[in-house]
Structure formats: C-alpha cells, structure tokens
Design a protein around this motif. Structure first.
Motif, PDB file in Angstrom:
ATOM      1  N   SER A  17       0.700  -1.334   0.095  1.00  0.00           N
ATOM      2  CA  SER A  17       0.126   0.016   0.070  1.00  0.00           C
ATOM      3  C   SER A  17       0.891   1.322   0.186  1.00  0.00           C
ATOM      4  CB  SER A  17      -1.017  -0.209   1.214  1.00  0.00           C
ATOM      5  OG  SER A  17      -0.148  -0.138   2.322  1.00  0.00           O
ATOM      6  N   ALA A  18       2.004   1.141   0.248  1.00  0.00           N
ATOM      7  CA  ALA A  18       2.948   2.229   0.421  1.00  0.00           C
ATOM      8  C   ALA A  18       3.483   2.579  -1.137  1.00  0.00           C
ATOM      9  CB  ALA A  18       4.105   2.010   0.935  1.00  0.00           C
ATOM     10  N   ILE A  19       3.333   1.696  -1.945  1.00  0.00           N
ATOM     11  CA  ILE A  19       3.879   2.150  -3.578  1.00  0.00           C
ATOM     12  C   ILE A  19       3.256   3.510  -4.175  1.00  0.00           C
ATOM     13  CG2 ILE A  19       3.733   1.612  -5.771  1.00  0.00           C
ATOM     14  CD1 ILE A  19       4.215  -1.325  -4.970  1.00  0.00           C
ATOM     15  N   PRO A  20       1.796   3.837  -4.062  1.00  0.00           N
ATOM     16  CA  PRO A  20       1.279   4.909  -4.403  1.00  0.00           C
ATOM     17  C   PRO A  20       2.025   6.359  -3.653  1.00  0.00           C
ATOM     18  CG  PRO A  20      -0.597   3.414  -3.832  1.00  0.00           C
ATOM     19  CD  PRO A  20       0.730   2.871  -3.439  1.00  0.00           C
ATOM     20  N   LEU A  21       2.239   6.116  -2.103  1.00  0.00           N
ATOM     21  CA  LEU A  21       3.008   7.196  -1.829  1.00  0.00           C
ATOM     22  C   LEU A  21       4.514   7.570  -2.507  1.00  0.00           C
ATOM     23  CD1 LEU A  21       3.716   8.822   0.697  1.00  0.00           C
ATOM     24  CD2 LEU A  21       4.508   7.165   1.914  1.00  0.00           C
ATOM     25  N   TYR A  22       5.113   6.425  -2.784  1.00  0.00           N
ATOM     26  CA  TYR A  22       6.374   6.515  -3.207  1.00  0.00           C
ATOM     27  C   TYR A  22       6.371   7.016  -4.575  1.00  0.00           C
ATOM     28  CZ  TYR A  22       7.872   3.396   0.513  1.00  0.00           C
ATOM     29  OH  TYR A  22       8.157   2.767   1.689  1.00  0.00           O
ATOM     30  N   GLU A  23       5.292   6.603  -5.319  1.00  0.00           N
ATOM     31  CA  GLU A  23       5.275   7.223  -6.763  1.00  0.00           C
ATOM     32  C   GLU A  23       4.726   8.883  -6.677  1.00  0.00           C
ATOM     33  OE1 GLU A  23       3.628   3.337  -9.027  1.00  0.00           O
ATOM     34  OE2 GLU A  23       2.171   4.570  -7.999  1.00  0.00           O
ATOM     35  N   LYS A  24       4.317   8.927  -5.580  1.00  0.00           N
ATOM     36  CA  LYS A  24       3.842  10.520  -5.455  1.00  0.00           C
ATOM     37  C   LYS A  24       4.838  11.443  -5.269  1.00  0.00           C
ATOM     38  CE  LYS A  24      -0.923   9.925  -4.060  1.00  0.00           C
ATOM     39  NZ  LYS A  24      -2.024  10.060  -2.967  1.00  0.00           N
ATOM     40  N   LEU A  25       6.105  10.579  -4.554  1.00  0.00           N
ATOM     41  CA  LEU A  25       7.349  11.431  -4.386  1.00  0.00           C
ATOM     42  C   LEU A  25       8.323  11.185  -5.427  1.00  0.00           C
ATOM     43  CD1 LEU A  25       7.949   9.972  -0.555  1.00  0.00           C
ATOM     44  CD2 LEU A  25       6.970  12.120  -1.376  1.00  0.00           C
ATOM     45  N   GLY A  26       7.931  10.685  -6.512  1.00  0.00           N
ATOM     46  CA  GLY A  26       8.588  10.828  -7.884  1.00  0.00           C
ATOM     47  C   GLY A  26       9.552   9.452  -8.236  1.00  0.00           C
ATOM     48  N   TYR A  27       8.992   8.177  -7.158  1.00  0.00           N
ATOM     49  CA  TYR A  27       9.886   7.100  -7.660  1.00  0.00           C
ATOM     50  C   TYR A  27       8.844   6.101  -8.626  1.00  0.00           C
ATOM     51  CZ  TYR A  27      12.953   7.577  -3.618  1.00  0.00           C
ATOM     52  OH  TYR A  27      13.967   8.059  -2.669  1.00  0.00           O
ATOM     53  N   LYS A  28       9.503   5.403  -9.306  1.00  0.00           N
ATOM     54  CA  LYS A  28       8.967   4.648 -10.448  1.00  0.00           C
ATOM     55  C   LYS A  28       9.176   3.023 -10.364  1.00  0.00           C
ATOM     56  CE  LYS A  28       8.493   4.007 -15.465  1.00  0.00           C
ATOM     57  NZ  LYS A  28       9.122   4.713 -16.878  1.00  0.00           N
ATOM     58  N   LEU A  29       8.077   2.218 -10.588  1.00  0.00           N
ATOM     59  CA  LEU A  29       8.516   0.819 -10.676  1.00  0.00           C
ATOM     60  C   LEU A  29       9.544   0.537 -11.662  1.00  0.00           C
ATOM     61  CD1 LEU A  29       4.889  -0.456  -9.636  1.00  0.00           C
ATOM     62  CD2 LEU A  29       6.930  -0.788  -8.102  1.00  0.00           C
ATOM     63  N   THR A  30      10.504  -0.233 -11.505  1.00  0.00           N
ATOM     64  CA  THR A  30      11.384  -0.507 -12.637  1.00  0.00           C
ATOM     65  C   THR A  30      11.615  -1.881 -12.912  1.00  0.00           C
ATOM     66  OG1 THR A  30      13.105  -0.444 -11.018  1.00  0.00           O
ATOM     67  CG2 THR A  30      12.819   1.568 -12.201  1.00  0.00           C
ATOM     68  N   ARG A  31      11.745  -3.057 -11.955  1.00  0.00           N
ATOM     69  CA  ARG A  31      11.671  -4.253 -12.067  1.00  0.00           C
ATOM     70  C   ARG A  31      11.369  -5.085 -10.902  1.00  0.00           C
ATOM     71  NH1 ARG A  31      16.736  -2.503 -12.219  1.00  0.00           N
ATOM     72  NH2 ARG A  31      17.261  -3.346 -14.392  1.00  0.00           N
ATOM     73  N   ASP A  32      11.147  -6.541 -11.219  1.00  0.00           N
ATOM     74  CA  ASP A  32      10.918  -7.306 -10.078  1.00  0.00           C
ATOM     75  C   ASP A  32      12.341  -7.547  -9.089  1.00  0.00           C
ATOM     76  OD1 ASP A  32       8.396  -7.719 -10.681  1.00  0.00           O
ATOM     77  OD2 ASP A  32       8.748  -9.539 -11.725  1.00  0.00           O
ATOM     78  N   MET A  33      11.990  -7.904  -7.747  1.00  0.00           N
ATOM     79  CA  MET A  33      13.510  -7.980  -7.070  1.00  0.00           C
ATOM     80  C   MET A  33      12.960  -8.527  -6.017  1.00  0.00           C
ATOM     81  SD  MET A  33      16.555  -7.418  -7.112  1.00  0.00           S
ATOM     82  CE  MET A  33      16.832  -6.401  -8.385  1.00  0.00           C
ATOM     83  N   ASN A  34      13.177 -10.225  -5.766  1.00  0.00           N
ATOM     84  CA  ASN A  34      12.744 -11.184  -5.106  1.00  0.00           C
ATOM     85  C   ASN A  34      13.487 -11.535  -4.066  1.00  0.00           C
ATOM     86  OD1 ASN A  34      10.078 -11.072  -6.579  1.00  0.00           O
ATOM     87  ND2 ASN A  34      11.576 -12.085  -8.259  1.00  0.00           N
ATOM     88  N   TRP A  35      12.965 -11.770  -2.958  1.00  0.00           N
ATOM     89  CA  TRP A  35      13.848 -12.191  -1.704  1.00  0.00           C
ATOM     90  C   TRP A  35      13.607 -13.867  -1.211  1.00  0.00           C
ATOM     91  CZ3 TRP A  35      13.615  -7.449  -2.573  1.00  0.00           C
ATOM     92  CH2 TRP A  35      14.451  -6.384  -2.153  1.00  0.00           C
ATOM     93  N   TRP A  36      14.392 -14.637  -1.489  1.00  0.00           N
ATOM     94  CA  TRP A  36      14.234 -16.094  -1.253  1.00  0.00           C
ATOM     95  C   TRP A  36      14.676 -16.347   0.249  1.00  0.00           C
ATOM     96  CZ3 TRP A  36      12.355 -19.219  -5.322  1.00  0.00           C
ATOM     97  CH2 TRP A  36      12.565 -18.458  -6.431  1.00  0.00           C
ATOM     98  N   HIS A  37      13.749 -16.736   1.003  1.00  0.00           N
ATOM     99  CA  HIS A  37      14.121 -16.957   2.413  1.00  0.00           C
ATOM    100  C   HIS A  37      14.291 -18.437   2.716  1.00  0.00           C
ATOM    101  CE1 HIS A  37      12.777 -17.104   6.911  1.00  0.00           C
ATOM    102  NE2 HIS A  37      13.891 -16.272   6.752  1.00  0.00           N
ATOM    103  N   PHE A  38      15.525 -18.381   3.275  1.00  0.00           N
ATOM    104  CA  PHE A  38      15.928 -19.783   3.440  1.00  0.00           C
ATOM    105  C   PHE A  38      16.270 -20.126   5.049  1.00  0.00           C
ATOM    106  CE2 PHE A  38      17.580 -19.328  -0.875  1.00  0.00           C
ATOM    107  CZ  PHE A  38      17.136 -20.530  -1.365  1.00  0.00           C
ATOM    108  N   ASN A  39      16.119 -21.410   5.447  1.00  0.00           N
ATOM    109  CA  ASN A  39      16.192 -21.528   7.058  1.00  0.00           C
ATOM    110  C   ASN A  39      17.280 -22.793   6.915  1.00  0.00           C
ATOM    111  OD1 ASN A  39      14.438 -19.842   8.295  1.00  0.00           O
ATOM    112  ND2 ASN A  39      12.590 -21.087   7.708  1.00  0.00           N
ATOM    113  N   ARG A  40      18.218 -22.775   7.816  1.00  0.00           N
ATOM    114  CA  ARG A  40      19.084 -23.863   8.317  1.00  0.00           C
ATOM    115  C   ARG A  40      18.232 -24.937   8.917  1.00  0.00           C
ATOM    116  NH1 ARG A  40      23.200 -22.110  12.085  1.00  0.00           N
ATOM    117  NH2 ARG A  40      21.455 -22.382  13.808  1.00  0.00           N
ATOM    118  N   LYS A  41      18.452 -26.359   8.362  1.00  0.00           N
ATOM    119  CA  LYS A  41      17.767 -27.508   9.112  1.00  0.00           C
ATOM    120  C   LYS A  41      18.589 -27.976  10.081  1.00  0.00           C
ATOM    121  CE  LYS A  41      15.512 -29.580   5.073  1.00  0.00           C
ATOM    122  NZ  LYS A  41      15.264 -30.539   4.097  1.00  0.00           N
TER     123      LYS A  41
END
Length: 225
Positions: A201-225
C-alpha cells in the motif's frame, strides 16, 4: 548504474559495503550480524554457499531479479519467496517538511530495533544501523517514525526501514522522512532507490514522491535445517 540495479546486493558488497562481505566463490553475503542478505554472480555456486552461510545464521535471504537459486535440501530449506519490486527515483517531487527530523545515533539503536520489529519483524539487526544514515521523528518523548539507508554502491543508495508506530500513522511522517532521506542521498551525488513487496500500500506514496517501479526484485528466504 542499471547493471548494478539488476543485482544490488552483489554490487553493494563489491563497493561501499565491501567490509561487510562474506565470499563463497561466486556468491557473497553480508555479515549476518549486519544484514542476512546474499546474492550471486554464478548460480551454479549457490547450493554450496548456502550450506556454508547456514553455519553462521539460521535464517537468511538470497536476493535476485528473476533467477531461482539452487539449494541443497539436506541442509537448508526454502521457507518462501517474497515477491518484491524495485523503485528508482525519476524526479523528486517536493513535499513540505513540517516535522523535526532528527539524525539518529548509536544511542538510538535499541529504539530503532524495537520499532522496526514492531512494524516489520523478521530481518532487521541492531547492526543494520551501520549500513547507512538513519533519521527519525520523536513524539511524546519516544521514537515513532524512522527511515534509513541500506544497500549502497558508488552510484546508488537504497532507502529502507520506512516504518511508523501504529499509533502514529496517517500523519505524513513516512512521506516527510522518505523525502528527507531522498534529499540526503542526492546531496551525496548518488541516486535514491528502494525496494518493497508487490502490491504494498506504500507504493502510491513512493510514486507521489517521484519514484517509479522498474523491475521485480525477489527475496528467497532460507532456513538452516
């Protein structure tokens, strides 16, 4: 700069944050006491690197644009993939700064840590504070809103930890702090960027400040077994 933005963790650890880097032959991570993020230049090396890094911390992330890391499920497990996106400042849109924005110091580390974990639990370390400058707004003698800097290279600085205490939201604090930190980055002749989750929901706020969506950037979360 665009080539660096494709792999921001990797290039941050090659440049401004080199002192925090732990290297595993084509894969590198931040010192887990600083930030549990890693990235790679050679996907064939990720399985062994994840096994080694898991000896240092029991929970961590690999950050990629679209690659799927290879991992050894005997030693680590994939908890989830967080679908994220990258935003880059196109042109700063001015916002009136009406609040007293305070540079935060080592004296505030516990307050910063507690506020981030209240709002966004799961990744922030007390030494994450060492990655860049942090700023805050105080109300009623307590820290209620912060914004800081995280990944950095010679070309860009990432805005991060944009959090406000739930009892103090909808007062424009995040907007003013993000604007302030954006200006501080520009003063240093670097380009402001940020990362968030898709649909945040913060994306529209950032866009109003002049930021633009540019690409996916994904976080792969791992746990030690």
């Amino acid at each position: 700069m665009n080539n660096k933005l494709i792999n921001p963790v990797w290039h941050s650890l090659n440049e401004t944050h080199k002192k925090f880097a732990i290297n595993y032959d084509g894969v590198q991570f931040y010192d887990p006491e600083i930030c549990p993020f890693g990235a790679f230049s050679d996907i064939s090396k990720t399985a062994n690197a994840l096994n080694e890094y898991a000896k240092l911390t029991d929970s961590f992330f690999l950050v990629t644009e679209n690659e799927t890391p290879i991992f050894d499920d005997r030693f680590v497990s994939l908890d989830r993939k967080i679908d994220g996106c990258q935003m880059v400042l196109q042109s700063l849109i001015e916002v009136d700064i009406t609040e007293n924005i305070v540079p935060l110091t080592n004296e505030h580390i516990n307050e910063i840590y507690n506020l981030v974990w209240l709002v966004m639990p799961g990744y922030f370390k007390k030494r994450t504070f060492e990655m860049g400058d942090f700023f805050g707004i105080f109300k009623d003698n307590k820290l209620v809103s912060i914004t800081g800097q995280r990944m950095q290279t010679n070309d860009f600085v990432e805005i991060s930890a944009v959090v406000t205490h739930p009892e103090y939201t909808r007062r424009g604090y995040a907007k003013q702090l993000t604007t302030h930190v954006t200006k501080e980055i520009i003063k240093d002749n670097k380009h402001p960027i940020l990362h968030t989750t898709k649909g945040n929901s913060a994306i529209p706020l950032y866009e109003k400040l002049g930021y633009k969506l540019t690409r996916d950037m994904n976080w792969w979360h791992f746990n030690r077994k």
